[in-house]
Design a protein around this motif. Sequence first.
Motif, PDB file in Angstrom:
ATOM      1  N   ALA A  24     -39.393 -14.744 -83.155  1.00 55.32           N
ATOM      2  CA  ALA A  24     -37.460 -14.525 -82.766  1.00 55.32           C
ATOM      3  C   ALA A  24     -37.457 -15.841 -81.823  1.00 55.32           C
ATOM      4  N   VAL A  25     -36.403 -16.154 -81.924  1.00 57.58           N
ATOM      5  CA  VAL A  25     -35.960 -17.434 -81.267  1.00 57.58           C
ATOM      6  C   VAL A  25     -34.943 -16.927 -80.885  1.00 57.58           C
ATOM      7  N   ILE A  26     -35.282 -17.158 -79.184  1.00 60.70           N
ATOM      8  CA  ILE A  26     -33.834 -15.952 -78.352  1.00 60.70           C
ATOM      9  C   ILE A  26     -33.079 -17.195 -77.202  1.00 60.70           C
ATOM     10  N   ILE A  61     -30.028 -17.131 -74.095  1.00 63.95           N
ATOM     11  CA  ILE A  61     -29.604 -16.020 -73.474  1.00 63.95           C
ATOM     12  C   ILE A  61     -28.678 -17.066 -72.533  1.00 63.95           C
ATOM     13  N   GLU A  62     -26.853 -16.544 -72.602  1.00 61.24           N
ATOM     14  CA  GLU A  62     -25.923 -17.132 -72.074  1.00 61.24           C
ATOM     15  C   GLU A  62     -26.023 -15.752 -71.058  1.00 61.24           C
ATOM     16  N   ILE A  63     -25.645 -16.290 -69.620  1.00 61.79           N
ATOM     17  CA  ILE A  63     -24.951 -14.829 -68.639  1.00 61.79           C
ATOM     18  C   ILE A  63     -23.901 -15.417 -67.953  1.00 61.79           C
ATOM     19  N   VAL A 107     -34.188 -22.939 -67.786  1.00 64.52           N
ATOM     20  CA  VAL A 107     -32.301 -23.392 -68.169  1.00 64.52           C
ATOM     21  C   VAL A 107     -31.967 -24.700 -68.388  1.00 64.52           C
ATOM     22  N   ARG A 108     -31.074 -24.311 -69.491  1.00 62.26           N
ATOM     23  CA  ARG A 108     -30.153 -25.862 -70.079  1.00 62.26           C
ATOM     24  C   ARG A 108     -29.318 -25.811 -69.171  1.00 62.26           C
ATOM     25  N   ARG A 109     -28.368 -25.772 -68.654  1.00 59.04           N
ATOM     26  CA  ARG A 109     -27.386 -25.814 -67.772  1.00 59.04           C
ATOM     27  C   ARG A 109     -26.810 -24.297 -67.088  1.00 59.04           C
ATOM     28  N   ILE A 146     -24.993 -19.420 -67.002  1.00 59.59           N
ATOM     29  CA  ILE A 146     -26.420 -19.780 -67.206  1.00 59.59           C
ATOM     30  C   ILE A 146     -26.395 -19.563 -68.805  1.00 59.59           C
ATOM     31  N   VAL A 147     -26.989 -21.007 -69.041  1.00 61.66           N
ATOM     32  CA  VAL A 147     -27.025 -21.447 -70.489  1.00 61.66           C
ATOM     33  C   VAL A 147     -29.471 -21.535 -70.063  1.00 61.66           C
ATOM     34  N   THR A 148     -29.399 -20.459 -71.297  1.00 62.57           N
ATOM     35  CA  THR A 148     -31.105 -21.316 -71.445  1.00 62.57           C
ATOM     36  C   THR A 148     -30.615 -21.987 -72.360  1.00 62.57           C
ATOM     37  N   GLU A 149     -32.422 -22.812 -72.588  1.00 62.51           N
ATOM     38  CA  GLU A 149     -32.863 -23.121 -74.259  1.00 62.51           C
ATOM     39  C   GLU A 149     -33.586 -21.985 -74.663  1.00 62.51           C
ATOM     40  N   PRO A 150     -33.217 -22.264 -75.789  1.00 60.44           N
ATOM     41  CA  PRO A 150     -33.789 -21.623 -77.185  1.00 60.44           C
ATOM     42  C   PRO A 150     -35.493 -20.921 -76.740  1.00 60.44           C
ATOM     43  N   ASP A 151     -35.801 -20.613 -75.447  1.00 58.73           N
ATOM     44  CA  ASP A 151     -37.767 -20.716 -75.327  1.00 58.73           C
ATOM     45  C   ASP A 151     -37.957 -19.253 -75.717  1.00 58.73           C
ATOM     46  N   ALA A 171     -26.558 -12.535 -76.164  1.00 62.91           N
ATOM     47  CA  ALA A 171     -28.009 -13.302 -77.123  1.00 62.91           C
ATOM     48  C   ALA A 171     -27.822 -13.872 -77.902  1.00 62.91           C
ATOM     49  N   ASN A 172     -28.091 -14.984 -77.864  1.00 64.71           N
ATOM     50  CA  ASN A 172     -28.370 -15.401 -79.207  1.00 64.71           C
ATOM     51  C   ASN A 172     -29.410 -15.323 -80.023  1.00 64.71           C
ATOM     52  N   VAL A 173     -29.795 -15.420 -81.100  1.00 60.06           N
ATOM     53  CA  VAL A 173     -30.435 -14.749 -81.857  1.00 60.06           C
ATOM     54  C   VAL A 173     -31.676 -14.620 -83.293  1.00 60.06           C
ATOM     55  N   PHE A 227     -35.568 -24.217 -86.937  1.00 60.11           N
ATOM     56  CA  PHE A 227     -34.635 -22.357 -86.734  1.00 60.11           C
ATOM     57  C   PHE A 227     -33.885 -22.110 -87.680  1.00 60.11           C
ATOM     58  N   GLY A 228     -34.032 -20.812 -87.586  1.00 59.75           N
ATOM     59  CA  GLY A 228     -33.540 -20.167 -88.421  1.00 59.75           C
ATOM     60  C   GLY A 228     -31.591 -20.152 -87.611  1.00 59.75           C
ATOM     61  N   THR A 229     -30.727 -19.608 -88.910  1.00 62.14           N
ATOM     62  CA  THR A 229     -29.330 -19.502 -88.282  1.00 62.14           C
ATOM     63  C   THR A 229     -29.627 -17.971 -87.463  1.00 62.14           C
ATOM     64  N   ARG A 230     -29.019 -18.704 -86.331  1.00 65.84           N
ATOM     65  CA  ARG A 230     -28.333 -17.336 -85.190  1.00 65.84           C
ATOM     66  C   ARG A 230     -27.165 -16.976 -85.165  1.00 65.84           C
ATOM     67  N   VAL A 231     -27.167 -15.531 -84.563  1.00 61.13           N
ATOM     68  CA  VAL A 231     -26.363 -14.742 -84.141  1.00 61.13           C
ATOM     69  C   VAL A 231     -25.992 -14.580 -83.169  1.00 61.13           C
ATOM     70  N   GLU A 232     -24.797 -13.959 -82.413  1.00 61.67           N
ATOM     71  CA  GLU A 232     -25.032 -14.142 -80.868  1.00 61.67           C
ATOM     72  C   GLU A 232     -23.884 -12.289 -80.590  1.00 61.67           C
ATOM     73  N   VAL A 233     -25.215 -11.678 -80.029  1.00 63.40           N
ATOM     74  CA  VAL A 233     -24.200 -10.601 -79.561  1.00 63.40           C
ATOM     75  C   VAL A 233     -24.204  -9.921 -78.278  1.00 63.40           C
ATOM     76  N   GLU A 270     -16.858 -22.195 -83.382  1.00 64.19           N
ATOM     77  CA  GLU A 270     -17.182 -23.502 -83.841  1.00 64.19           C
ATOM     78  C   GLU A 270     -16.690 -24.382 -82.616  1.00 64.19           C
ATOM     79  N   GLU A 271     -17.834 -25.086 -82.039  1.00 62.57           N
ATOM     80  CA  GLU A 271     -17.710 -26.111 -80.955  1.00 62.57           C
ATOM     81  C   GLU A 271     -16.311 -26.538 -80.859  1.00 62.57           C
ATOM     82  N   ASN A 272     -15.855 -27.626 -82.266  1.00 64.07           N
ATOM     83  CA  ASN A 272     -14.648 -28.350 -82.223  1.00 64.07           C
ATOM     84  C   ASN A 272     -13.467 -27.288 -82.067  1.00 64.07           C
TER      85      ASN A 272
HETATM   86  P1  ADP Z   1     -22.816 -22.408 -78.402  1.00 57.86           P
HETATM   87  O1  ADP Z   1     -21.263 -23.113 -78.537  1.00 57.86           O
HETATM   88  O2  ADP Z   1     -22.120 -20.542 -79.026  1.00 57.86           O
HETATM   89  O3  ADP Z   1     -22.480 -21.558 -76.833  1.00 57.86           O
HETATM   90  P2  ADP Z   1     -24.735 -23.810 -77.347  1.00 57.86           P
HETATM   91  O4  ADP Z   1     -25.105 -24.964 -78.279  1.00 57.86           O
HETATM   92  O5  ADP Z   1     -24.729 -23.587 -76.015  1.00 57.86           O
HETATM   93  O6  ADP Z   1     -23.932 -22.505 -78.350  1.00 57.86           O
HETATM   94  O7  ADP Z   1     -26.194 -22.322 -77.630  1.00 57.86           O
HETATM   95  C1  ADP Z   1     -26.114 -21.299 -76.336  1.00 57.86           C
HETATM   96  C2  ADP Z   1     -27.113 -20.238 -76.705  1.00 57.86           C
HETATM   97  O8  ADP Z   1     -28.113 -20.440 -78.266  1.00 57.86           O
HETATM   98  C3  ADP Z   1     -28.459 -20.810 -76.451  1.00 57.86           C
HETATM   99  O9  ADP Z   1     -28.850 -20.136 -75.050  1.00 57.86           O
HETATM  100  C4  ADP Z   1     -29.462 -21.871 -77.154  1.00 57.86           C
HETATM  101  O10 ADP Z   1     -30.829 -22.371 -76.622  1.00 57.86           O
HETATM  102  C5  ADP Z   1     -29.610 -20.428 -78.090  1.00 57.86           C
HETATM  103  N1  ADP Z   1     -29.760 -21.186 -79.773  1.00 57.86           N
HETATM  104  C6  ADP Z   1     -29.375 -22.397 -80.000  1.00 57.86           C
HETATM  105  N2  ADP Z   1     -29.721 -22.242 -81.008  1.00 57.86           N
HETATM  106  C7  ADP Z   1     -30.203 -20.644 -81.257  1.00 57.86           C
HETATM  107  C8  ADP Z   1     -31.497 -20.340 -82.298  1.00 57.86           C
HETATM  108  N3  ADP Z   1     -31.408 -21.284 -83.698  1.00 57.86           N
HETATM  109  N4  ADP Z   1     -32.102 -19.866 -81.723  1.00 57.86           N
HETATM  110  C9  ADP Z   1     -31.674 -19.130 -81.233  1.00 57.86           C
HETATM  111  N5  ADP Z   1     -30.923 -19.265 -80.233  1.00 57.86           N
HETATM  112  C10 ADP Z   1     -30.427 -20.565 -80.205  1.00 57.86           C
END
Ligand code: ADP
Length: 498
Positions: free
Chosen positions: A18-20, A22-24, A132-134, A174-179, A216-218, A228-234, A286-288
Amino acid sequence: MTSAPAAAGTGALARYEAVIGIEIHCQLKTASKMFCACDTQIEGAEPNSHCCPVCLGLPGTLPTINKSAVEWVIATGFAIDGEVATTTRWDRKNYFYPDIPKGYQISQYQLPLVANGKLTFDTSEGPFTVRVRRAHLEEDTGRLIHEDRDGRRVSLARRSLIDFDRSGMPLMEIVTEPDIRTAEQARRYAEELRLLMRTIGASDAEMENGQMRVEANVSIRPIGREAFGTRVEVKNMNSMRAVERAIAFEIERQAELIDGGGAVHMETRGWDDPSQSTYHMRPKEEENDYRYFPEPDLPPLTTTPEWLAAIKARLPELPAVRRTRYQTEFGLSGYDASVLVNDLASTALFEGALAAGEGVPAKLLANWVTGEYMRLVKGEESGGSADPVQLAALVKLVADGAISGTNAKEVFAEHFATGRVVAAIVEARGFRQISDAGALGTAVDEVLAANPAAVADYRAGKGAAVGFLVGQVMKATRGQANAAMVQTALRERLAKTE
Ligand code: ADP
Ligand code: ZN
Ligand code: MG
């Protein structure tokens, strides 16, 4: 109906990793809102009683930056060892929704206040660090209400209500890297961040009332693959337990989906606690779609070195530092130090009692806090509280052998429930330990005379008979005798009469 996937780790984690990320969002502890003077104390208030033209987004109004909100984010930046920006900017995040009256949210996009921090915490598999990315500032939205106060839906006329009191509340994202790789790491990260927020005072971070919102982005990927695979936001996890469960569920759901020949799609899913499962809420924006652009009503913000230094100097001792200090200074185990530090009320009680009572043995005190105190807090007696001065007094009585451990627990339980002072409880219950040799000797003699069978057993070589006799003396003195002294006195006398 889909059946609930098995518990985390049973199937999916053998084949997938799993790759996760977190946005808090944390609601910051400020007196007024993010861009206006409205009071932030809105709990229990009449809906729409704490708004003004600014936070209602009326045309012609201008925002003013809340300095303490900015300072809380900077303080967080230092607490997570991040880089604090010298110049930061505000951006408009545009979207239409009834709870966002301006049609946009003032946020920070390209130049967040804080970047590149990290947080290290313990897990069942050892210490783990998440980058923590930002961390940035933004304003909260209003709240849509689909039920009336009695819990009935108000949709008789297919309508919903909006409470704008929350509109413009200061939020830190607060946004983490996908660590993160496991549901447990995700929960522990969120717990450590919550502790940090409470420790520095930036936020009360109560999940139940939305002061802290965890998303959580999972995604999953076959073990060994780098991409990385395609993520889902929970979203909508209302407790730390829910964070862990939701992610574990999502990992299993995605694995079953892929194994069945399907594919994961970008989407936002909600956690449903009653069914312990996630459900589709909406496709992911999408961001845009947000058409971010610099906020024209606010100038960029510059942070001077003096200002930053002053904020840094105000930071209290951070949890990680405190855990280490408790081990080196007081000889606590790593585990005990964590238990103590991970709960702020326990830390305050411990520190308070140390400060109150000179010569209180720290390790014994720590045992009382992590043992009896935490047991009472969790137990049915909760609602009570412990006074640090009283706990210090009690622990000293125990350390001096002036009261037995068992009796001390009773005293503490009464103090916890009623707030009565320790000395009064000890006095009223007659718990002062008898350490007077004369008084003890009399009690011992009486017990020996009353129990000839046990004395005979002892003489016949049954050493265990002493235990029985000690018990009799304790009973006769209503637990007040110093047990060690009773042992010695008994053995002396039995040896003499032999
Ligand atoms: P958003 O536009 O949804 O805010 P971000 O690029 O800011 O997207 O990333 C949001 C969160 O998703 C971050 O915590 C990042 O680490 C995580 N993330 C990005 N790609 C993946 C992935 N493939 N799987 C899991 N988490 C991911
Ligand atoms: Zn306002
Ligand atoms: Mg984001």
